[in-house]
Write a protein that holds these residues in place. Structure first.
Motif, short mmCIF file in Angstrom:
data_model
loop_
_atom_site.label_atom_id
_atom_site.label_comp_id
_atom_site.label_asym_id
_atom_site.label_seq_id
_atom_site.Cartn_x
_atom_site.Cartn_y
_atom_site.Cartn_z
N VAL A 412 0.84 -1.19 0.00
CA VAL A 412 0.00 0.00 0.00
C VAL A 412 0.88 1.24 0.00
N ALA A 413 0.74 2.06 -1.04
CA ALA A 413 1.40 3.36 -1.06
C ALA A 413 0.43 4.39 -0.48
N SER A 414 0.88 5.16 0.50
CA SER A 414 -0.03 6.11 1.14
C SER A 414 -0.48 7.19 0.17
N MET A 415 0.35 7.50 -0.83
CA MET A 415 -0.01 8.46 -1.87
C MET A 415 0.11 7.78 -3.23
N PRO A 416 -0.90 7.90 -4.08
CA PRO A 416 -0.89 7.20 -5.37
C PRO A 416 0.35 7.47 -6.21
N GLU A 417 0.85 8.71 -6.18
CA GLU A 417 2.00 9.03 -7.02
C GLU A 417 3.28 8.37 -6.55
N ASN A 418 3.24 7.74 -5.38
CA ASN A 418 4.45 7.11 -4.84
C ASN A 418 4.52 5.62 -5.14
N MET A 419 3.76 5.17 -6.16
CA MET A 419 3.86 3.79 -6.63
C MET A 419 4.07 3.83 -8.14
N PRO A 420 5.28 3.65 -8.64
CA PRO A 420 5.52 3.69 -10.08
C PRO A 420 4.74 2.58 -10.80
N GLU A 421 4.32 2.87 -12.01
CA GLU A 421 3.54 1.89 -12.76
C GLU A 421 4.32 0.59 -12.97
N ALA A 422 5.58 0.70 -13.32
CA ALA A 422 6.37 -0.52 -13.55
C ALA A 422 6.46 -1.36 -12.29
N GLN A 423 6.58 -0.71 -11.14
CA GLN A 423 6.63 -1.44 -9.87
C GLN A 423 5.29 -2.12 -9.60
N ALA A 424 4.20 -1.41 -9.89
CA ALA A 424 2.87 -2.00 -9.69
C ALA A 424 2.68 -3.21 -10.59
N GLN A 425 3.09 -3.11 -11.83
CA GLN A 425 2.97 -4.25 -12.74
C GLN A 425 3.79 -5.44 -12.27
N SER A 426 4.98 -5.16 -11.75
CA SER A 426 5.84 -6.23 -11.23
C SER A 426 5.18 -6.92 -10.04
N LEU A 427 4.57 -6.15 -9.16
CA LEU A 427 3.92 -6.73 -8.00
C LEU A 427 2.74 -7.61 -8.40
N VAL A 428 1.95 -7.15 -9.36
CA VAL A 428 0.83 -7.97 -9.83
C VAL A 428 1.34 -9.30 -10.37
N ALA A 429 2.42 -9.25 -11.16
CA ALA A 429 2.99 -10.47 -11.72
C ALA A 429 3.49 -11.42 -10.63
N ARG A 430 3.85 -10.85 -9.47
CA ARG A 430 4.35 -11.67 -8.36
C ARG A 430 3.24 -12.11 -7.41
#
Length: 683
Positions: A412-430
């Motif tokens: 959970v990123a407390s602010m939306p802008e503090n989660m890069p899209e590439a990082q989010a995609q990587s987490l979903v894949a994991r």
């Protein structure tokens, strides 16, 4: 084969029109669609390098799907020709049909006749983006990418612009389909959703709903989603009068009352969100983890401030951070220093930051508890000015802890802008859900938990919805005496009463019934406001004086035995919704009902368990349950009475029934109908 199979997953696409149609050709080529695309234009030889044809009869084969991007008059002709040739279906882009008044309504009827049994989507509709196959019947740009293996969510909306906006998300949410429904002239939202959810590449479904096409259709959709284990989340507009008016003017759809819509979605196990960000985060969470089996959360962060914010975020929500048991607390404590207070949410401090083994041990000990979702609060530094190298050991430690314990996790990123899209995609894949914003994360968790709870309960009965096109006749309002007679005959507890037309008759009736007595003017809807009721009259003179005052106010006076020993007052209301049929509201009753606004809404028929849960969810329920040593109320009798009221409403085709108050007495003393307003269809 599903009726919409060829349209939703085409192998050949015919495209009609000018610049908008040319965009469809371009988007299909850009997305790598492997099937055939056949532009149709009266004068052009090719469109974006693809051979063009003069008309439907000139096409090399029968198209599975067609995008019809011409004016509304020509749309009707082309749809007729496509149907005659056996096409699989068409997207009708043009506006100006039912939403445009009488002339538009006539043209929509002509369009439906032209289509006959061939599926059409719209009109007033952008169409379909099939990211799984690269098939785009879509006349504009979009922000999505081809789904390369795996699964994604399907999003279905009545607003084309909202659909475009959602494709532009940078939240790591994989999309399999995005589709718009437009006017739902022939094919409604629920049928489109059924067609999408059957695709094995679809993990979950998101619906942006302006108006329901069919109560029965949504019930079929929810049942199928439950069978497939594919959660549905929804944004349903219409909480405000302005939104409901806008819905009608936009798509000519029936929104239904908001309370009834909310009850309907809840009954079906479809989670409702109120904002686009929360909607997308909920979709992401159920894409990764499906419905949650419960509402028990854990949270870990390296900051006491974040831990406090997380703790506060469950207030007012059906979510909990349960306290750690002694053994669990010791297990976590053994991995941390003596200065760390072990709790949930957990502030593990920065002592172990960047020590992957230490973090792995702490995280593993924490998520070993019986939690339905484990959250790690982690905001990433901005990449243009900072490095996130020290964040990677934290992620690896969390991933290992989740895998070791077969646990569900979210970063959970407390602010939306503090989660890069590439990082989010990587987490979903994991297999970890990346959630943007603490409030949105909690909305998502509550939605996933609500779906899990609904799926864990018996399937709901079909709603006794209104008949489509049903003409409701005239209305008649019964006076209180007549309404109560019917309710008494239905088995409800109603005090004895007599109708009189003189003070002397009122006195005689009071003596026969026994004091104390209540007197009410008949034919007055809101008696308290009109001064049309007198209570606790204990003498002949008091009854005579009250009757003399009340007789001029109505058509007679109702003399009634007072109800003794009341613990609490409820309101039980029934209204006939034009979409959902009879809708029941249970709430805190009495003269302050509008002020307190403490109520729950149920659709009928309602199971006993549903009624009890609604009753227990009221803010006033502690009064029924013996608040601060007071006597407990007869809750069982109250539930029995509410069930009887619901059954009465279903069997009598009521327009409105307002029982306020239903007085609930002490245990064993029952629940009594103290006042009743009944409006029914004329016989």
């Amino acid at each position: 084969m599903h009726r919409l199979e060829r349209l939703l997953r085409p192998r050949s696409i015919a495209v009609f029109g000018g610049s908008f149609a040319a965009n469809v050709v371009q988007q299909c080529r850009k997305m790598g669609f492997a099937g055939e695309v056949w532009p149709v234009h009266p004068s052009k030889a090719e469109v974006h390098g693809v051979q063009a044809y003069r008309g439907v009869d000139d096409l090399p084969d029968v198209p599975d799907a067609a995008f019809v991007g011409v004016n509304r008059m020509l749309t009707i002709d082309i749809v007729r020709q496509l149907r005659e040739r056996g096409a699989g279906g068409a997207i009708c882009f043009a506006a100006g049909f039912l939403e445009a008044g009488a002339e538009g309504a006539r043209l929509q009827d002509e369009l439906l006749a032209a289509a006959a049994d061939m599926p059409i989507i719209g009109p007033n509709c952008y169409g379909l983006i099939n990211y799984a196959d690269g098939a785009l019947l879509w006349p504009d740009q979009h922000g999505g990418e081809r789904l390369s293996g795996g699964r994604g969510v399907a999003i279905l909306t009545q607003s084309s612009n909202i659909a475009i906006n959602m494709t532009m998300q940078k939240r790591g949410l994989p999309l399999a389909y995005v589709m718009t429904a437009g006017n739902q002239a022939q094919t409604g939202l629920s049928e489109l959703a059924l067609g999408l959810i059957e695709d094995e590449r679809v993990s979950a479904l998101g619906l942006h709903i302006e108006g329901f096409d069919s109560v029965e259709g949504f019930e079929r959709l929810a049942a199928r989603a439950r069978d497939l284990g594919k959660p549905i989340v929804a944004m349903k507009v219409g909480r405000s009068e302005q939104a409901r008016a806008g819905t009608l003017s936009h798509t000519a759809s029936l929104a239904g009352s908001d309370a009834a819509s909310d009850a309907f979605l809840r009954r079906l196990g479809i989670a409702r969100l109120d904002s686009v960000p929360a909607f997308l985060e909920a979709l992401k969470l159920v894409h990764v983890h499906g419905a949650l089996p419960g509402n028990r959360l854990s949270s870990m962060s390296c900051s006491g401030g974040e831990a406090s914010v997380m703790a506060d975020s469950v207030e007012g929500r059906n979510l909990v951070f349960p306290a750690l048991g002694e053994a669990h607390r010791e297990r976590v404590g053994e991995t941390l220093g003596p200065l760390v207070a072990v709790a949930n949410p957990l502030d593990y401090h920065t002592f172990i930051w960047n020590d992957e083994e230490a973090m792995r041990n702490t995280f593993s000990a924490m998520v070993s508890g019986d939690f339905d979702l484990n959250m790690l609060v982690l905001d990433f530094p901005r990449s243009d000015r900072c490095s996130d190298a020290d964040w990677q050991p934290t992620l690896r430690a969390f991933e290992t802890a989740l895998t070791t314990n077969a646990a569900r996790g979210a970063v959970v990123a407390s602010m939306p802008e503090n989660m890069p899209e590439a990082q989010a995609q990587s987490l979903v894949a994991r297999g970890i859900a990346p959630l943007f914003g603490i409030e949105e994360a909690m909305e998502a968790a509550q939605a996933a938990s609500a779906i899990g709870a609904a799926w864990g309960a018996p399937p709901p009965a079909a709603v006794n919805g209104a008949k489509r096109g049903e003409a409701r006749g005239g209305r008649e309002t019964l006076d209180e005496a007549s309404a109560k007679l019917l309710l008494r005959e239905a088995g409800l507890r109603v005090p004895q009463g007599v109708v009189v037309h003189s003070p002397a008759d009122a006195v005689r009736a009071a003596e026969n019934l026994g004091y104390p007595i209540a007197l009410k003017a008949l034919g007055v809807a809101h008696k308290s406001e009109a001064g049309a009721v007198r209570l606790n009259l204990a003498t002949e003179q008091a009854v005579e004086d009250a009757a003399r005052d009340l007789l001029p106010l109505g058509s007679g006076v109702y003399v009634e035995t007072m109800i003794a020993g009341g613990i609490a007052e409820l309101i039980v209301g029934i209204v006939h919704d034009p979409l959902f049929g009879p809708v029941m509201t249970i709430g805190t009753g009495g003269v302050l009902v509008e002020l307190l606004q403490d109520s729950a809404t149920l659709l009928l028929p309602a199971l006993r368990g549903e009624i009890e849960r609604a009753l227990r969810g009221l803010k006033m329920f502690p009064l029924l349950d013996g608040y601060r040593g007071r006597p407990k109320a007869d809750v069982r009798a109250a539930i029995d009475a509410i069930r009887a009221i619901a059954a009465f409403a279903l069997s009598n085709d009521l327009e409105e029934l307002d029982i306020n108050p239903l007085i609930v007495c002490a245990e064993g003393k029952g629940a009594w109908v103290a006042d009743a307003l009944m409006v029914r269809r004329k016989q």
